[in-house]
Design a protein around this motif. Structure first.
Motif, PDB file in Angstrom:
ATOM      1  N   THR A  98     -11.895 101.445 121.765  1.00 41.40           N
ATOM      2  CA  THR A  98     -10.581 100.638 121.759  1.00 41.40           C
ATOM      3  C   THR A  98     -10.449  99.775 120.840  1.00 41.40           C
ATOM      4  N   ASN A  99     -11.406  98.945 120.572  1.00 35.91           N
ATOM      5  CA  ASN A  99     -11.363  97.920 119.324  1.00 35.91           C
ATOM      6  C   ASN A  99     -11.059  98.580 118.029  1.00 35.91           C
ATOM      7  N   MET A 100     -11.672  99.631 117.935  1.00 38.23           N
ATOM      8  CA  MET A 100     -11.581 100.423 116.600  1.00 38.23           C
ATOM      9  C   MET A 100     -10.056 100.849 116.414  1.00 38.23           C
ATOM     10  N   MET A 101      -9.388 101.579 117.362  1.00 38.22           N
ATOM     11  CA  MET A 101      -8.075 101.927 117.475  1.00 38.22           C
ATOM     12  C   MET A 101      -7.192 100.611 116.938  1.00 38.22           C
ATOM     13  N   ILE A 102      -7.612  99.429 117.582  1.00 44.15           N
ATOM     14  CA  ILE A 102      -6.470  98.278 117.365  1.00 44.15           C
ATOM     15  C   ILE A 102      -6.750  97.895 115.820  1.00 44.15           C
ATOM     16  N   ALA A 103      -7.878  97.776 115.524  1.00 45.38           N
ATOM     17  CA  ALA A 103      -8.324  97.302 114.024  1.00 45.38           C
ATOM     18  C   ALA A 103      -8.002  98.162 112.934  1.00 45.38           C
ATOM     19  N   THR A 104      -8.053  99.641 113.306  1.00 48.07           N
ATOM     20  CA  THR A 104      -7.379 100.372 112.372  1.00 48.07           C
ATOM     21  C   THR A 104      -5.895 100.341 112.146  1.00 48.07           C
ATOM     22  N   ARG A 105      -5.175 100.368 113.421  1.00 54.54           N
ATOM     23  CA  ARG A 105      -3.762 100.520 113.228  1.00 54.54           C
ATOM     24  C   ARG A 105      -3.289  99.004 112.498  1.00 54.54           C
ATOM     25  N   ALA A 106      -4.110  97.614 112.796  1.00 50.99           N
ATOM     26  CA  ALA A 106      -3.711  96.560 112.169  1.00 50.99           C
ATOM     27  C   ALA A 106      -3.915  96.651 110.861  1.00 50.99           C
ATOM     28  N   TYR A 107      -5.145  97.168 110.468  1.00 54.10           N
ATOM     29  CA  TYR A 107      -5.255  97.481 109.042  1.00 54.10           C
ATOM     30  C   TYR A 107      -4.246  98.353 108.090  1.00 54.10           C
ATOM     31  N   GLN A 108      -3.750  99.503 109.018  1.00 55.72           N
ATOM     32  CA  GLN A 108      -2.793 100.325 108.308  1.00 55.72           C
ATOM     33  C   GLN A 108      -1.575  99.623 108.456  1.00 55.72           C
ATOM     34  N   ALA A 109      -1.216  98.845 109.310  1.00 54.00           N
ATOM     35  CA  ALA A 109       0.173  97.871 109.386  1.00 54.00           C
ATOM     36  C   ALA A 109       0.061  97.061 108.031  1.00 54.00           C
ATOM     37  N   ASN A 110      -1.075  96.291 107.812  1.00 58.39           N
ATOM     38  CA  ASN A 110      -0.967  95.406 106.804  1.00 58.39           C
ATOM     39  C   ASN A 110      -0.864  96.068 105.488  1.00 58.39           C
ATOM     40  N   LEU A 111      -1.585  97.214 105.281  1.00 53.09           N
ATOM     41  CA  LEU A 111      -1.339  98.295 104.058  1.00 53.09           C
ATOM     42  C   LEU A 111      -0.068  98.503 103.738  1.00 53.09           C
ATOM     43  N   ASN A 112       0.744  98.997 104.810  1.00 55.08           N
ATOM     44  CA  ASN A 112       2.085  99.136 104.964  1.00 55.08           C
ATOM     45  C   ASN A 112       2.966  98.115 104.247  1.00 55.08           C
ATOM     46  N   VAL A 113       2.785  96.776 104.902  1.00 52.15           N
ATOM     47  CA  VAL A 113       3.450  95.622 104.474  1.00 52.15           C
ATOM     48  C   VAL A 113       3.182  95.242 102.832  1.00 52.15           C
ATOM     49  N   MET A 114       2.017  95.542 102.333  1.00 53.07           N
ATOM     50  CA  MET A 114       1.603  95.720 101.001  1.00 53.07           C
ATOM     51  C   MET A 114       2.392  96.358 100.201  1.00 53.07           C
ATOM     52  N   ASP A 115       2.510  97.690 100.542  1.00 56.08           N
ATOM     53  CA  ASP A 115       3.562  98.786 100.163  1.00 56.08           C
ATOM     54  C   ASP A 115       4.867  98.415  99.991  1.00 56.08           C
ATOM     55  N   LYS A 116       5.329  97.833 101.218  1.00 56.57           N
ATOM     56  CA  LYS A 116       6.879  97.220 101.056  1.00 56.57           C
ATOM     57  C   LYS A 116       6.836  96.212 100.149  1.00 56.57           C
ATOM     58  N   VAL A 117       6.183  95.162 100.238  1.00 55.01           N
ATOM     59  CA  VAL A 117       6.137  93.965  99.400  1.00 55.01           C
ATOM     60  C   VAL A 117       6.339  94.426  98.036  1.00 55.01           C
ATOM     61  N   ARG A 118       5.206  95.449  97.575  1.00 54.76           N
ATOM     62  CA  ARG A 118       5.476  95.788  96.134  1.00 54.76           C
ATOM     63  C   ARG A 118       6.522  96.660  96.041  1.00 54.76           C
ATOM     64  N   ASP A 119       7.043  97.280  96.819  1.00 56.28           N
ATOM     65  CA  ASP A 119       8.332  97.963  96.301  1.00 56.28           C
ATOM     66  C   ASP A 119       9.488  97.052  96.252  1.00 56.28           C
ATOM     67  N   ALA A 120       9.712  95.997  97.029  1.00 58.80           N
ATOM     68  CA  ALA A 120      10.598  95.165  96.899  1.00 58.80           C
ATOM     69  C   ALA A 120      10.506  94.230  95.625  1.00 58.80           C
ATOM     70  N   TYR A 121       9.224  93.859  95.058  1.00 63.72           N
ATOM     71  CA  TYR A 121       9.054  93.215  93.857  1.00 63.72           C
ATOM     72  C   TYR A 121       9.601  93.986  92.914  1.00 63.72           C
ATOM     73  N   LEU A 122       8.996  95.281  92.859  1.00 59.12           N
ATOM     74  CA  LEU A 122       9.566  96.272  91.693  1.00 59.12           C
ATOM     75  C   LEU A 122      11.158  96.403  91.629  1.00 59.12           C
ATOM     76  N   GLN A 123      11.895  96.302  92.876  1.00 59.00           N
ATOM     77  CA  GLN A 123      13.405  96.558  92.816  1.00 59.00           C
ATOM     78  C   GLN A 123      13.889  95.233  92.252  1.00 59.00           C
ATOM     79  N   ALA A 124      13.293  93.995  92.631  1.00 63.21           N
ATOM     80  CA  ALA A 124      13.677  92.681  92.050  1.00 63.21           C
ATOM     81  C   ALA A 124      13.589  92.720  90.353  1.00 63.21           C
ATOM     82  N   LEU A 125      12.443  93.375  89.861  1.00 54.00           N
ATOM     83  CA  LEU A 125      12.286  93.516  88.569  1.00 54.00           C
ATOM     84  C   LEU A 125      13.409  94.541  87.908  1.00 54.00           C
TER      85      LEU A 125
END
Length: 134
Positions: free
Chosen positions: A103-130
């Motif tokens: 159960t903890n592995m599923m929670i940790a994996t989903r949180a890890y993936q969510a943070n990677l998704n945030v990193m992708d979105k932030v990168r896309d926003a910075y590229l759009q700003a450029l």
């Protein structure tokens, strides 16, 4: 908060959830580890997280507060033929609950993936700003 604070926050989430997944993997790997009777049984590692407040600001990320060993009495099995049994023939099993770890592995994996998704979105926003600045 700096220009890259959203990225820093997501990176901190990736780091701590990676640490949590490493601890869970170690716990699952040792679920059948039997120590000699005179030694402490393997105990699951529990990772405690804590929000970081940089200058009292919300959204500064997360850190590992501590890594503790799981408390409680180990399960004992009567197996006098086992070379690791105590004088009464009992073997101490690790203090690890597989269903809790999965159960903890599923929670940790989903949180890890969510943070990677945030990193992708932030990168896309910075590229759009450029692109706007061209």
């Amino acid at each position: 908060m700096g220009m890259f604070s959203a990225l820093d926050t997501a990176v901190s989430g990736v780091n701590v959830h990676g640490t949590w997944m490493d601890a869970i993997a170690d716990n699952v790997a040792n679920i059948n580890t039997i120590n000699p009777a005179d030694q402490e049984p393997f105990r699951a590692e529990l990772v405690e997280l804590q929000a970081t407040k940089d200058g009292g600001q919300v959204g500064s990320g997360v850190t590992v507060k501590s890594i503790q060993r799981k408390a409680g009495d180990p399960d004992m099995t009567f197996d006098p033929e086992n070379p690791l049994a105590d004088a009464n023939g009992y073997v101490k099993h690790p203090v690890v609950d597989l269903s809790e770890e999965m159960t903890n592995m599923m929670i940790a994996t989903r949180a890890y993936q969510a943070n990677l998704n945030v990193m992708d979105k932030v990168r896309d926003a910075y590229l759009q700003a450029l692109q706007i600045g061209k």
